[in-house]
Design an enzyme around this catalytic site. Structure first.
Site, short mmCIF file in Angstrom:
data_model
loop_
_atom_site.label_atom_id
_atom_site.label_comp_id
_atom_site.label_asym_id
_atom_site.label_seq_id
_atom_site.Cartn_x
_atom_site.Cartn_y
_atom_site.Cartn_z
N THR A 94 -0.82 -2.03 4.24
CA THR A 94 0.22 -1.16 3.66
C THR A 94 -0.24 -0.78 2.27
OG1 THR A 94 1.93 -2.35 4.87
CG2 THR A 94 2.65 -0.98 3.03
N LYS A 169 5.83 4.46 6.95
CA LYS A 169 6.09 3.05 6.63
C LYS A 169 6.97 2.92 5.38
CE LYS A 169 5.12 -1.46 6.07
NZ LYS A 169 5.51 -2.53 6.93
N LYS A 244 6.90 -5.00 -2.88
CA LYS A 244 5.65 -4.21 -2.84
C LYS A 244 5.90 -2.85 -2.17
CE LYS A 244 1.33 -3.74 -0.41
NZ LYS A 244 0.38 -4.21 0.58
P1 NAD Z 1 -2.91 -11.86 3.25
O1 NAD Z 1 -3.01 -11.96 1.77
O2 NAD Z 1 -2.48 -13.05 4.04
O3 NAD Z 1 -4.33 -11.38 3.86
C1 NAD Z 1 -5.19 -10.49 3.22
C2 NAD Z 1 -6.59 -11.03 3.41
O4 NAD Z 1 -7.54 -10.09 2.89
C3 NAD Z 1 -6.83 -12.35 2.66
O5 NAD Z 1 -7.24 -13.35 3.59
C4 NAD Z 1 -7.94 -12.01 1.66
O6 NAD Z 1 -8.85 -13.09 1.44
C5 NAD Z 1 -8.62 -10.84 2.35
N1 NAD Z 1 -9.40 -9.99 1.46
C6 NAD Z 1 -9.03 -9.44 0.27
N2 NAD Z 1 -10.04 -8.70 -0.24
C7 NAD Z 1 -11.06 -8.78 0.66
C8 NAD Z 1 -12.38 -8.25 0.70
N3 NAD Z 1 -12.85 -7.47 -0.27
N4 NAD Z 1 -13.15 -8.57 1.76
C9 NAD Z 1 -12.71 -9.36 2.75
N5 NAD Z 1 -11.46 -9.90 2.77
C10 NAD Z 1 -10.66 -9.61 1.73
O7 NAD Z 1 -1.94 -10.61 3.52
P2 NAD Z 1 -1.16 -10.26 4.88
O8 NAD Z 1 0.19 -10.86 4.85
O9 NAD Z 1 -2.06 -10.52 6.03
O10 NAD Z 1 -0.96 -8.69 4.69
C11 NAD Z 1 -2.03 -7.77 4.86
C12 NAD Z 1 -1.47 -6.36 4.76
O11 NAD Z 1 -0.45 -6.17 5.74
C13 NAD Z 1 -0.81 -6.06 3.40
O12 NAD Z 1 -1.14 -4.75 3.03
C14 NAD Z 1 0.69 -6.22 3.69
O13 NAD Z 1 1.50 -5.43 2.83
C15 NAD Z 1 0.75 -5.72 5.13
N6 NAD Z 1 1.88 -6.26 5.90
C16 NAD Z 1 2.19 -7.57 5.86
C17 NAD Z 1 3.27 -8.05 6.59
C18 NAD Z 1 3.63 -9.52 6.57
O14 NAD Z 1 4.72 -9.88 7.06
N7 NAD Z 1 2.78 -10.40 6.05
C19 NAD Z 1 4.04 -7.17 7.37
C20 NAD Z 1 3.68 -5.82 7.43
C21 NAD Z 1 2.60 -5.37 6.68
#
Ligand code: NAD
Length: 298
Positions: A94, A169, A244
């Site tokens: 997102t 979204k 966010k």
């Molecule tokens: P998270 O922080 O658990 O996962 C993100 C991952 O990306 C981490 O493991 C981090 O180490 C990795 N990362 C960051 N920079 C990196 C790079 N340069 N190379 C490789 N890996 C890298 O976050 P999440 O909860 O999985 O959310 C991910 C996305 O999904 C976000 O944009 C969030 O807004 C969206 N989202 C989350 C949810 C939810 O309920 N968690 C729901 C809908 C959308």
């Protein structure tokens, strides 16, 4: 058809999504900066790649699931030169609509194809493969990604051109943030008027006040047993994520010169709330802040 997919970002959402692609018979090469995230994904059949570039080399599609726009754009600088010409890049994070459009442009300039495809449904939806995908980009790109999106979710909607998925979204979540505040204020007003939670629920959930914030994620315990209010507001959809998304919506509201008073106010309310509770509380816990600020402790 089995595809070779590079999956970058194996966090709360990415790891179960990648696991569902493996279950559907795809070859998935995964990478994350966090070694434990890679180890966890490897236990579900994802092949661990030492670097993002290694994951991408020879892949048919690249999926990114990263925290924010700057991560996506920074990483594209590494990924785009490492991919086969014409590879489809699907960003499920997102991010800001402007960043999503910039990602499309960078991909096109490098001879690649792109789709923004953020999700709704949270970690539970990612694990159960019941996410909803909102996609922006070309029709051919959407058609190519669709079988993969459907292996990770229950629905995929093509919303329009570059950035349209992110636009859908943040518009949806702006409705959700505003409506959760509205439902919470109504419950606190009802308390001050001596109205029971159940009575207000029974009326509003079948009348014109009906909405998801009330009938699925009800912010007071009792009327909807599965809502986070019944487990001391454990998420669910964390307050920090709502803050966010409303922040992204507020950026777009300001950039577009849109008169969206409630959207901007909801972003402020959730930013202040998330500063206190972070990811520990579901966003419906805002009802407690409204109650405290009203001087009520019912
Ligand atoms: P998270 O922080 O658990 O996962 C993100 C991952 O990306 C981490 O493991 C981090 O180490 C990795 N990362 C960051 N920079 C990196 C790079 N340069 N190379 C490789 N890996 C890298 O976050 P999440 O909860 O999985 O959310 C991910 C996305 O999904 C976000 O944009 C969030 O807004 C969206 N989202 C989350 C949810 C939810 O309920 N968690 C729901 C809908 C959308």
């Amino acid at each position: 058809m089995s595809r070779t997919v590079a999956f970058i970002g194996l966090g709360h959402m990415g790891a179960p999504m990648a696991a569902n692609l493996v279950k559907a018979g795809h070859r998935v090469r995964g990478h994350d900066l966090a070694a434990d995230a890679v180890d966890g994904a490897a236990r579900t059949g994802v092949e661990a790649a030492a670097t993002a570039a290694e994951a991408v080399a020879g892949a048919d599609l690249v999926i990114t699931m990263l925290p924010a726009g700057r991560h996506v754009l920074d990483l594209y600088d590494t990924l785009l030169p490492a991919a086969r010409l014409g590879t489809l890049f699907v960003d499920c994070s997102t991010i800001d609509v402007a960043d999503a459009r910039a990602a499309h442009e960078r991909a096109a300039a490098a001879g690649m194809r792109a789709l923004d495809a953020p999700v709704s449904g949270g970690v539970v939806g990612a694990e159960a493969a019941t996410l909803t995908f909102m996609a922006g980009g070309g029709g051919a790109e959407f058609a190519e990604a669709r079988p993969l999106l459907e292996a990770m979710g229950k629905k995929a909607v093509h919303c329009g051109d570059a950035g349209a998925g992110q636009a859908a979204k943040i518009c949806n979540n702006m409705i959700l943030g505003i409506s959760m505040i509205a439902v919470s204020e109504a419950f606190v007003l009802g308390e001050s008027l001596g109205l029971s939670h159940q009575a207000l629920y029974d009326v509003a959930s079948t009348a014109s006040g009906q909405c998801w914030a009330l009938s699925v994620n009800c912010p007071v315990p009792g009327p909807v047993p599965a809502s986070p209010a019944n487990r001391d507001y454990r998420p669910g959809f964390a307050a920090s994520l709502m803050a966010k998304d409303l922040g992204l919506a507020a950026n777009a509201v300001r950039e577009g010169g849109v008169h969206a008073e409630l959207g901007l106010r909801a972003a402020e309310v959730y930013a202040a709330y998330a500063e206190r509770v972070g990811a520990e509380e579901d966003f419906s816990g805002i009802v407690r802040t409204i109650r405290e600020q009203s001087g009520e402790h019912a």
